[in-house]
Design a protein around this motif. Structure first.
Motif, mmCIF file in Angstrom:
data_model
loop_
_atom_site.group_PDB
_atom_site.id
_atom_site.type_symbol
_atom_site.label_atom_id
_atom_site.label_comp_id
_atom_site.label_asym_id
_atom_site.label_seq_id
_atom_site.Cartn_x
_atom_site.Cartn_y
_atom_site.Cartn_z
ATOM 1 N N PHE A 124 -10.115 6.679 6.301
ATOM 2 C CA PHE A 124 -9.329 7.004 5.118
ATOM 3 C C PHE A 124 -7.983 7.589 5.476
ATOM 4 O O PHE A 124 -6.992 7.363 4.775
ATOM 5 C CB PHE A 124 -10.119 7.946 4.211
ATOM 6 C CG PHE A 124 -11.248 7.256 3.529
ATOM 7 C CD1 PHE A 124 -12.554 7.577 3.823
ATOM 8 C CD2 PHE A 124 -11.001 6.261 2.608
ATOM 9 C CE1 PHE A 124 -13.597 6.908 3.204
ATOM 10 C CE2 PHE A 124 -12.025 5.591 1.986
ATOM 11 C CZ PHE A 124 -13.328 5.914 2.282
ATOM 12 N N VAL A 128 -4.622 5.916 4.068
ATOM 13 C CA VAL A 128 -3.733 6.711 3.215
ATOM 14 C C VAL A 128 -2.378 6.909 3.886
ATOM 15 O O VAL A 128 -1.325 6.757 3.260
ATOM 16 C CB VAL A 128 -4.403 8.062 2.898
ATOM 17 C CG1 VAL A 128 -3.430 9.018 2.290
ATOM 18 C CG2 VAL A 128 -5.572 7.851 1.959
ATOM 19 N N ASN A 131 -0.336 3.741 3.837
ATOM 20 C CA ASN A 131 0.197 3.493 2.521
ATOM 21 C C ASN A 131 1.388 4.391 2.220
ATOM 22 O O ASN A 131 2.437 3.959 1.722
ATOM 23 C CB ASN A 131 -0.926 3.713 1.511
ATOM 24 C CG ASN A 131 -0.651 3.058 0.208
ATOM 25 O OD1 ASN A 131 -0.603 3.682 -0.814
ATOM 26 N ND2 ASN A 131 -0.435 1.759 0.253
ATOM 27 N N LEU A 132 1.250 5.695 2.547
ATOM 28 C CA LEU A 132 2.343 6.652 2.324
ATOM 29 C C LEU A 132 3.562 6.290 3.144
ATOM 30 O O LEU A 132 4.702 6.342 2.659
ATOM 31 C CB LEU A 132 1.877 8.058 2.718
ATOM 32 C CG LEU A 132 1.289 8.927 1.623
ATOM 33 C CD1 LEU A 132 0.914 10.262 2.212
ATOM 34 C CD2 LEU A 132 2.272 9.111 0.512
ATOM 35 N N VAL A 147 2.231 -0.859 -4.163
ATOM 36 C CA VAL A 147 0.836 -1.224 -4.393
ATOM 37 C C VAL A 147 -0.026 -0.331 -3.496
ATOM 38 O O VAL A 147 0.376 -0.018 -2.383
ATOM 39 C CB VAL A 147 0.558 -2.705 -4.054
ATOM 40 C CG1 VAL A 147 1.102 -3.590 -5.122
ATOM 41 C CG2 VAL A 147 1.130 -3.073 -2.710
ATOM 42 N N PRO A 148 -1.208 0.057 -3.969
ATOM 43 C CA PRO A 148 -2.039 0.949 -3.161
ATOM 44 C C PRO A 148 -2.664 0.282 -1.955
ATOM 45 O O PRO A 148 -3.160 0.958 -1.081
ATOM 46 C CB PRO A 148 -3.116 1.433 -4.131
ATOM 47 C CG PRO A 148 -2.628 1.105 -5.470
ATOM 48 C CD PRO A 148 -1.720 -0.051 -5.339
ATOM 49 N N GLU A 149 -2.665 -1.037 -1.853
ATOM 50 C CA GLU A 149 -3.202 -1.738 -0.682
ATOM 51 C C GLU A 149 -4.613 -1.308 -0.356
ATOM 52 O O GLU A 149 -4.914 -0.857 0.744
ATOM 53 C CB GLU A 149 -2.308 -1.484 0.548
ATOM 54 C CG GLU A 149 -0.964 -2.161 0.430
ATOM 55 C CD GLU A 149 -0.120 -1.799 1.631
ATOM 56 O OE1 GLU A 149 0.619 -2.678 2.080
ATOM 57 O OE2 GLU A 149 -0.196 -0.660 2.104
ATOM 58 N N PHE A 150 -5.496 -1.421 -1.341
ATOM 59 C CA PHE A 150 -6.836 -0.924 -1.115
ATOM 60 C C PHE A 150 -7.643 -1.816 -0.190
ATOM 61 O O PHE A 150 -8.644 -1.382 0.377
ATOM 62 C CB PHE A 150 -7.545 -0.793 -2.464
ATOM 63 C CG PHE A 150 -8.660 0.197 -2.406
ATOM 64 C CD1 PHE A 150 -9.967 -0.212 -2.352
ATOM 65 C CD2 PHE A 150 -8.382 1.548 -2.362
ATOM 66 C CE1 PHE A 150 -10.990 0.712 -2.283
ATOM 67 C CE2 PHE A 150 -9.392 2.465 -2.284
ATOM 68 C CZ PHE A 150 -10.703 2.046 -2.247
ATOM 69 N N ARG A 151 -7.214 -3.090 -0.036
ATOM 70 C CA ARG A 151 -7.960 -3.960 0.881
ATOM 71 C C ARG A 151 -8.019 -3.373 2.267
ATOM 72 O O ARG A 151 -8.979 -3.594 3.013
ATOM 73 C CB ARG A 151 -7.253 -5.318 1.000
ATOM 74 C CG ARG A 151 -7.210 -6.118 -0.233
ATOM 75 C CD ARG A 151 -8.584 -6.657 -0.591
ATOM 76 N NE ARG A 151 -8.558 -7.124 -1.951
ATOM 77 C CZ ARG A 151 -8.587 -6.304 -3.004
ATOM 78 N NH1 ARG A 151 -8.689 -5.011 -2.833
ATOM 79 N NH2 ARG A 151 -8.530 -6.775 -4.224
ATOM 80 N N LYS A 152 -6.948 -2.669 2.637
ATOM 81 C CA LYS A 152 -6.853 -2.242 4.026
ATOM 82 C C LYS A 152 -7.907 -1.202 4.375
ATOM 83 O O LYS A 152 -8.178 -0.983 5.561
ATOM 84 C CB LYS A 152 -5.460 -1.681 4.297
ATOM 85 C CG LYS A 152 -4.404 -2.728 4.116
ATOM 86 C CD LYS A 152 -3.145 -2.402 4.849
ATOM 87 C CE LYS A 152 -2.263 -3.626 4.905
ATOM 88 N NZ LYS A 152 -0.935 -3.335 5.435
ATOM 89 N N ASP B 96 -1.971 -7.074 -2.916
ATOM 90 C CA ASP B 96 -2.981 -6.098 -2.495
ATOM 91 C C ASP B 96 -2.917 -4.929 -3.439
ATOM 92 O O ASP B 96 -2.270 -3.930 -3.198
ATOM 93 C CB ASP B 96 -2.658 -5.609 -1.077
ATOM 94 C CG ASP B 96 -3.412 -6.409 -0.062
ATOM 95 O OD1 ASP B 96 -4.369 -7.083 -0.436
ATOM 96 O OD2 ASP B 96 -3.028 -6.360 1.095
ATOM 97 N N GLY B 97 -3.565 -5.081 -4.568
ATOM 98 C CA GLY B 97 -3.417 -4.059 -5.598
ATOM 99 C C GLY B 97 -4.401 -2.926 -5.421
ATOM 100 O O GLY B 97 -4.854 -2.624 -4.330
#
Lengths: 297, 217
Positions: A124, A128, A131-132, A147-152, B96-97
């Motif tokens: 995590f 995080v 993304n930041l 975009v939060p790019e949650f796939r990553k 990539d939402g």
């Protein structure tokens, strides 16, 4: 148990010097804490010193008593207190020259708490921070939509848990195979190797947080620094296990360990953190139908 | 032995204690009577139990109602509503939402199960479903935060709205963590409390991160 008492008395009479020389602050505090909890076990520690092969076998007999399909079997791997976990984390970050992480901190009590939760935190943290960092790098560009790019997160989880479990499995299998050919004095159980790898990943958590700083030089300095620290812990742990072997095989093993550790760090840096862009505006190419395409530099 | 004859209970010393009656003896009569009651009564009884637990979460005092009569309706409702609110309507875009519905669901339930297993393996005395119940109900402050964030985002999505959202989410994250540790901390062995509290902190941090980074398309 008469022989055991005699041996313990002989050793107690003899080298108080060796027991003092191995006493370090972590171990002294551990002994003080331990005295409150398990006096029998800590007394054995003091008398026998680090040559605890006897103790290991005794304790191995005591510990592995529950069959593997019961809950109590897995409870054996969570038999750690807060201060023990903190000590192990400290030991993985500050390598003591000449001391072995497994012998010093794990001492035949490998736990699964540290590896599992350090890996979860690292997953995590990397997601995080990546993304930041991307947000700050691309902030202010007109075409950028956050975009939060949650796939990553799932990709990071797969990569880190695979590293923390498959590499120890491969290493353990390799060491067992070499053990059948060359008699090594030091051999580790699978859980001890998992433990060392899990705790050695801890240094990457603050590194990942500091990777938010969008400077290439800073990031690579951090990679080198953390690699040196945790890599040296790994090297000092596994060198005694292979040094009796063929020289080239020993060097190749230790080299592979360090290389995989470096690959994990560099791979995470490259995939999750965009390169910080240089400070000149991107060229704008006018296209014939009137729209403009902005190319990334 | 002569002194014993002088012993007498003075009238101003209160004699007090508790007499507990075993609860189980009532149940055959209960089953009999709930079969005949109107459906509305049955549903209202469950709804009142869930509502009482919501109140206990918002004002976490040392009551054992959450632990004693656990249920998973509340966590299910909270989880589904949070997952629905986290959908930004980006199902048709290939960016990539944010997290998909299934991802939020899996993170909450799988995360709660893993934390429960962790605390039991470390020697906790709480039962599996009680712990799931507490962790699920303590998602309520974060669901409220999500609602507030969506309302704030309706008004605008500039820096001011981000700061408001940040403050709200941080406050609710703190509330969730404190509420769940207030309920769960007593059942842990004393020298391992930090080992049990840290995963709970990580769990609510991840949920808070998902809420804070929600951007409508």
């Amino acid at each position: 148990f008469a022989e055991f008492d005699d041996a313990a008395n002989l050793l107690a009479a003899n080298p108080d010097a060796t027991t003092i020389s191995i006493d370090e602050p972590a171990e002294i505090s551990k002994n003080q804490h331990g005295r409150l909890q398990e006096p029998g076990r800590e007394e054995d520690d003091e008398l026998l010193g680090t040559d605890d092969s006897d103790k290991t076998e005794l304790l191995a007999g005591q510990k592995k008593s529950a069959p593997f399909w019961t809950f109590d079997y897995y409870q054996m791997f969570f038999d750690v207190d807060t201060y023990q976990v903190l000590d192990r984390i400290k030991g993985s970050v500050f390598p003591v020259p000449g001391k072995n992480f497994v012998r010093l901190y794990i001492r035949s009590n490998p736990d699964l708490y540290g590896p599992f939760w350090i890996c979860a935190t690292l997953v995590f943290t990397i997601a995080v921070s990546g993304n930041l960092s991307n947000f700050f790098i691309h902030l202010g560009k007109p075409t950028y939509h956050y975009v939060p790019e949650f796939r990553k997160v799932s990709i990071a989880a797969t990569a880190i848990y695979a590293y923390a479990w498959l590499v120890p499995l491969a290493l353990w299998g390799f060491l067992m195979w070499r053990n059948s050919k060359v008699m090594n004095i030091v051999s580790y159980s699978f859980l001890e190797i998992v433990c060392v790898y899990g705790y050695s990943l801890f240094i990457y958590i603050p590194t990942a947080i500091l990777w938010i700083i969008p400077q290439k030089v800073v990031r690579w300095v951090l990679v080198m620094f953390s690699l040196c620290l945790s890599g040296s812990v790994l090297v000092m742990t596994f060198w005694p296990a292979v040094r009796d072997d063929n020289r080239r095989i020993a060097l190749a093993t230790v080299g592979t360990i360090v290389l995989l550790h470096a690959l994990l760090a560099v791979g995470c840096l490259a995939y999750f953190f965009d390169a910080p862009e240089l400070d000149f505006p991107a060229p704008i190419i006018p296209v014939h139908n009137g729209t403009t395409i902005i190319t990334k530099s | 032995f002569a002194d014993l004859a002088d012993v007498s209970i003075a009238e101003d010393i209160p004699v007090e204690g508790e007499i507990t009656v075993p609860v189980g003896s009532r149940s055959p009569d209960d089953d009999y009577s709930t079969l005949d009651e109107p459906v509305r009564d049955t549903i209202m009884r469950d709804l009142k139990a869930v509502g009482k637990k919501f109140v206990h979460v918002m004002y976490p005092k040392k009551s054992s109602a959450l632990l004693r009569d656990w249920d998973l309706w509340g966590p299910l409702v909270l989880c589904v509503s949070l997952a629905l609110m986290l959908q930004g309507g980006s199902a048709d875009s290939k960016d990539d939402g944010g997290p998909q519905f299934a991802e939020v669901f899996v993170i909450i339930w799988f995360g709660a199960v893993v934390i429960t297993l962790n605390s039991k393996l470390l020697g906790g005395t709480i039962s599996f479903f009680q712990s799931l119940c507490v962790l699920g109900y303590c998602v309520l402050p974060l669901t409220v935060a999500m609602l507030v964030c969506r309302l704030v985002l309706l008004a605008g999505s500039g820096t001011v709205s981000f700061i408001i959202r940040l403050i709200v989410v941080v406050a609710m994250f703190g509330w969730s963590t404190l509420a769940s540790t207030a309920f769960l901390a007593d059942s842990q062995p004393p020298n391992r409390k930090a080992l049990v509290v840290y995963p709970i902190f990580l769990f609510y941090f991840v949920i808070s991160w998902m809420i804070l980074t929600f951007t409508p398309q």
